[in-house]
Design a protein around this motif. Structure first.
Motif, PDB file in Angstrom:
ATOM      1  N   GLY A  54       0.277  -1.054  -0.132  1.00  0.00           N
ATOM      2  CA  GLY A  54       0.182  -0.010  -0.354  1.00  0.00           C
ATOM      3  C   GLY A  54       0.724   1.632  -0.021  1.00  0.00           C
ATOM      4  O   GLY A  54       0.407   1.773  -1.078  1.00  0.00           O
ATOM      5  N   ALA A  55       1.832   1.437   1.098  1.00  0.00           N
ATOM      6  CA  ALA A  55       2.790   2.350   0.738  1.00  0.00           C
ATOM      7  C   ALA A  55       3.355   2.784  -0.535  1.00  0.00           C
ATOM      8  O   ALA A  55       3.642   3.829  -0.464  1.00  0.00           O
ATOM      9  N   GLY A  56       4.322   1.589  -1.328  1.00  0.00           N
ATOM     10  CA  GLY A  56       4.333   1.880  -2.426  1.00  0.00           C
ATOM     11  C   GLY A  56       3.598   2.117  -3.842  1.00  0.00           C
ATOM     12  O   GLY A  56       4.112   3.045  -4.278  1.00  0.00           O
ATOM     13  N   ILE A  57       2.109   1.511  -3.720  1.00  0.00           N
ATOM     14  CA  ILE A  57       1.383   2.070  -4.773  1.00  0.00           C
ATOM     15  C   ILE A  57       0.802   3.654  -4.523  1.00  0.00           C
ATOM     16  O   ILE A  57       0.691   4.471  -5.465  1.00  0.00           O
ATOM     17  N   ALA A  58       0.648   3.583  -3.210  1.00  0.00           N
ATOM     18  CA  ALA A  58       0.669   5.292  -2.823  1.00  0.00           C
ATOM     19  C   ALA A  58       1.681   5.871  -2.889  1.00  0.00           C
ATOM     20  O   ALA A  58       1.294   7.788  -3.390  1.00  0.00           O
ATOM     21  N   PHE A  59       2.971   6.434  -2.610  1.00  0.00           N
ATOM     22  CA  PHE A  59       3.972   6.702  -3.127  1.00  0.00           C
ATOM     23  C   PHE A  59       4.452   6.827  -5.046  1.00  0.00           C
ATOM     24  O   PHE A  59       4.101   7.284  -5.290  1.00  0.00           O
ATOM     25  N   ILE A  60       3.925   5.788  -5.230  1.00  0.00           N
ATOM     26  CA  ILE A  60       3.898   6.127  -6.838  1.00  0.00           C
ATOM     27  C   ILE A  60       2.907   6.776  -7.144  1.00  0.00           C
ATOM     28  O   ILE A  60       3.119   7.989  -8.124  1.00  0.00           O
ATOM     29  N   VAL A  61       1.847   6.943  -7.271  1.00  0.00           N
ATOM     30  CA  VAL A  61       0.554   7.067  -7.760  1.00  0.00           C
ATOM     31  C   VAL A  61       0.103   8.382  -7.416  1.00  0.00           C
ATOM     32  O   VAL A  61       0.258   9.647  -8.046  1.00  0.00           O
ATOM     33  N   SER A  62       0.645   9.538  -6.234  1.00  0.00           N
ATOM     34  CA  SER A  62       0.863  10.687  -5.719  1.00  0.00           C
ATOM     35  C   SER A  62       2.377  11.486  -6.207  1.00  0.00           C
ATOM     36  O   SER A  62       2.544  12.736  -6.633  1.00  0.00           O
ATOM     37  N   LEU A  63       3.391  10.565  -6.557  1.00  0.00           N
ATOM     38  CA  LEU A  63       4.338  11.111  -7.148  1.00  0.00           C
ATOM     39  C   LEU A  63       4.062  11.287  -8.906  1.00  0.00           C
ATOM     40  O   LEU A  63       4.776  11.976  -9.241  1.00  0.00           O
ATOM     41  N   VAL A  64       3.508  10.611  -9.214  1.00  0.00           N
ATOM     42  CA  VAL A  64       3.323  10.449 -10.548  1.00  0.00           C
ATOM     43  C   VAL A  64       1.916  12.117 -11.089  1.00  0.00           C
ATOM     44  O   VAL A  64       1.938  12.725 -11.702  1.00  0.00           O
ATOM     45  N   LEU A  65       1.101  12.214  -9.676  1.00  0.00           N
ATOM     46  CA  LEU A  65       0.429  13.132 -10.210  1.00  0.00           C
ATOM     47  C   LEU A  65       0.645  14.254  -9.664  1.00  0.00           C
ATOM     48  O   LEU A  65       0.380  15.424  -9.947  1.00  0.00           O
ATOM     49  N   ALA A  66       1.763  14.386  -8.473  1.00  0.00           N
ATOM     50  CA  ALA A  66       2.750  15.797  -7.883  1.00  0.00           C
ATOM     51  C   ALA A  66       3.532  16.656  -9.735  1.00  0.00           C
ATOM     52  O   ALA A  66       3.810  17.052  -9.539  1.00  0.00           O
ATOM     53  N   ALA A  67       4.021  14.888 -10.268  1.00  0.00           N
ATOM     54  CA  ALA A  67       4.915  15.623 -11.443  1.00  0.00           C
ATOM     55  C   ALA A  67       3.865  16.112 -12.569  1.00  0.00           C
ATOM     56  O   ALA A  67       4.450  17.564 -12.281  1.00  0.00           O
ATOM     57  N   MET A  68       2.878  15.247 -12.406  1.00  0.00           N
ATOM     58  CA  MET A  68       2.046  16.197 -13.696  1.00  0.00           C
ATOM     59  C   MET A  68       1.372  17.402 -13.625  1.00  0.00           C
ATOM     60  O   MET A  68       1.244  18.283 -14.262  1.00  0.00           O
TER      61      MET A  68
END
Length: 114
Positions: A54-68
């Protein structure tokens, strides 16, 4: 990035630190939330496998959203803040349509209240 000067630190919006810190925060929050709620109580063993997933998924999804979101940011053009638009000028009181004072000796009409 075109106007970046060498040897100067980047702003928080254009650097990598902002999205990484944002994503790390949400990864840690989700890790502890999943660790607590996926275990099903204190009598059972903690589910670290689900917490790390869950932490890995949350990290990747929020990183992609913040970068976009940071890539889509665009500064306004300089001429937009100058007040040169059509509807940006305000009139002085007493000028313009419908704001003139009534002529001396004339009465304003009021509708009859029946």
């Amino acid at each position: 990035m075109a106007d970046q000067k060498p040897r100067e630190p980047r702003k928080m919006r254009t650097s990598v630190k902002g999205p990484l810190m944002f994503s790390a925060f949400w990864g840690v929050v989700i890790f502890f939330a999943v660790l607590i709620f996926a275990s099903g109580g204190s009598a059972r063993t903690p589910r670290f496998d689900l917490a790390f997933t869950g932490a890995g998924i949350a990290f990747i999804v929020s990183l992609v959203l913040a970068a976009m979101l940071s890539m889509s940011h665009k500064e306004n053009a300089e001429h937009l803040g100058k007040g040169s638009g059509v509807n940006l000028s305000s009139r002085k009181p007493g000028q313009g349509h419908g704001s003139a004072a009534p002529h001396a000796g004339s009465e304003t009409e009021t509708p009859d209240a029946d």
